[in-house]
Design a protein around this motif. Structure first.
Motif, PDB file in Angstrom:
ATOM      1  N   ALA A  69      -2.138   1.136   2.280  1.00 16.21           N
ATOM      2  CA  ALA A  69      -2.509   0.518   0.996  1.00 16.21           C
ATOM      3  C   ALA A  69      -2.508  -0.981   1.199  1.00 16.21           C
ATOM      4  O   ALA A  69      -1.502  -1.548   1.624  1.00 16.21           O
ATOM      5  CB  ALA A  69      -1.507   0.919  -0.083  1.00 16.21           C
ATOM      6  N   LYS A 101       0.129   5.231  -3.348  1.00 17.07           N
ATOM      7  CA  LYS A 101       0.589   5.586  -1.999  1.00 17.07           C
ATOM      8  C   LYS A 101       1.866   6.439  -2.081  1.00 17.07           C
ATOM      9  O   LYS A 101       1.983   7.462  -1.386  1.00 17.07           O
ATOM     10  CB  LYS A 101       0.844   4.305  -1.187  1.00 17.07           C
ATOM     11  N   VAL A 152      -1.233   6.765   5.148  1.00 13.71           N
ATOM     12  CA  VAL A 152      -1.871   6.057   4.033  1.00 13.71           C
ATOM     13  C   VAL A 152      -1.626   4.561   4.222  1.00 13.71           C
ATOM     14  O   VAL A 152      -0.478   4.142   4.372  1.00 13.71           O
ATOM     15  CB  VAL A 152      -1.270   6.480   2.668  1.00 13.71           C
TER      16      VAL A 152
END
Ligand code: NAX
Length: 328
Positions: free
Chosen positions: A70, A54, A68
């Motif tokens: 994660a 990430k 993003v």
């Protein structure tokens, strides 16, 4: 401006995930004008490399990558995704029997199926990459009955691209003038790479190469054994080419195949070409408006028939092992 599309990658902390997430952020999956939000899922023991990925994606400053996420939580990972790329799995180790690997993956794929069914967008498109890819896709489809069968596929595009690459290299021509090879069956060494309907520079591959012996023997075995050759050379399995092929698979599925071209996709068989219904089998397909269709009416000679049946038999055996696990 179109809203961003949420794309799930499971097993994201692994080596395919590393190559693939960057390609997705560069627009190779859904085109250069489609923004994406990446959902990266892995297991808890992989939390650190997952977070590291990430950080690197943030540092890549990719204009199409809106966010993003994660996570090690399948519910969070699957929520709102329209594309699911299933790379996470338990690879077969030397000492393991096939039924053991089927049980390990059965457990992973039934859980992921449940999360996708419950939390993904309706119409989510799924591609299974993790091996045994075809049978993991069957498990996923059985455990997520509300996801249309047509939306669950497995990756054989890497094998397809390997076949194109071999023909281009043999003829010393660019790969983009070779088309319509087919991978039939399992993504395993029983797959049947078939050039009988393919063209190179507008003439049939058989007429262009003029070496049936090479095409029927060496070519077939090079493509079938290519994964093993990569492992021998790199001491690691294919990652860059696998990631690139995933992008080809999804992009063509969503945006369509060019007129006159087909590609290979593992899809749930409807009985076409005498392949038992319900197996996830690689066929030649064309794609349009987000839908794929098996290319019908190709002539199948006796040699091809036998190879297509051999790989179907292996898939039936895998399906039996998966069924035993699911019923246990
Ligand atoms: P890696 O071992 O590098 O990565 C796999 C990742 O999956 C690991 O980070 C692992 O922690 C994660 N994982 C395991 N269980 C999980 C779970 N329950 N939920 C989420 N994540 C989980 O393998 P990699 O080289 O990236 O390959 C991934 C898979 O692709 C393997 O199964 C491999 O056999 C398969 N392949 C399939 C190909 C195809 O064409 N269909 C080609 C390439 C590749 O060999």
């Amino acid at each position: 401006v179109r809203p961003p599309i949420r794309v799930l990658i499971t097993g994201a902390a692994g080596q395919i995930g590393y190559a693939l997430s960057s390609l997705v952020g560069h627009g190779e999956l859904l085109g250069k004008s489609q923004r994406v939000i990446l959902h990266l899922l892995d297991v808890e023991t992989a939390t650190e490399p997952l977070n590291g990925l990430k950080l690197e994606l943030i540092d890549s400053a990719l204009p199409l990558l809106t966010d993003v996420i994660a996570t090690t939580n399948p519910t969070e990972a699957c929520t709102g995704v329209s594309i699911a790329i299933m790379v996470g799995g338990f690879p077969r180790k030397a000492h393991m029997e096939r039924k053991d690997i089927m049980a390990m993956n059965g457990s992973i794929y039934s859980k992921h199926a449940y999360a996708l069914e419950k939390y993904a967008c309706k119409g989510c498109k799924v591609v299974v990459v993790a091996n045994p890819a075809n049978t993991n896709a069957v498990i996923l489809s059985q455990c997520a009955p509300s996801i249309p069968r047509k939306n669950i596929t497995c990756l054989t595009r890497l094998d397809h691209n390997r076949a194109l690459g071999q023909v281009a290299a043999k003829l010393n021509i660019p790969v983009n003038v070779v088309k319509n090879v087919t991978i039939w069956g399992n993504h395993s060494s029983t797959q049947y790479p078939d050039v009988n309907h393919g063209c190179a520079n507008g003439i049939t591959i058989r007429n262009a190469i003029r070496d049936d012996n090479w095409l029927d023997n060496e070519f077939v075995s090079i493509v079938q054994q290519r994964g093993a050759a990569i492992i021998k050379a790199r001491n690691l399995s294919s990652a860059l080419s696998a990631a690139s092929s995933v992008c080809d698979h999804i992009r063509d599925w969503v945006l369509g195949t060019p007129p006159g071209h087909w590609v290979s996709m593992g899809v749930i068989s409807d009985g076409s070409y005498g392949v038992p219904e319900g197996l996830c089998y690689s066929f030649p397909v064309t794609c349009k408006d987000g839908d794929w269709n098996i290319v019908q009416g190709l002539d199948i000679d006796a040699r091809s028939r036998q190879k297509m049946d051999d790989t179907a038999r292996e898939l039936e055996e895998e399906r039996r092992l998966a069924q035993d696990y699911l019923q246990s």
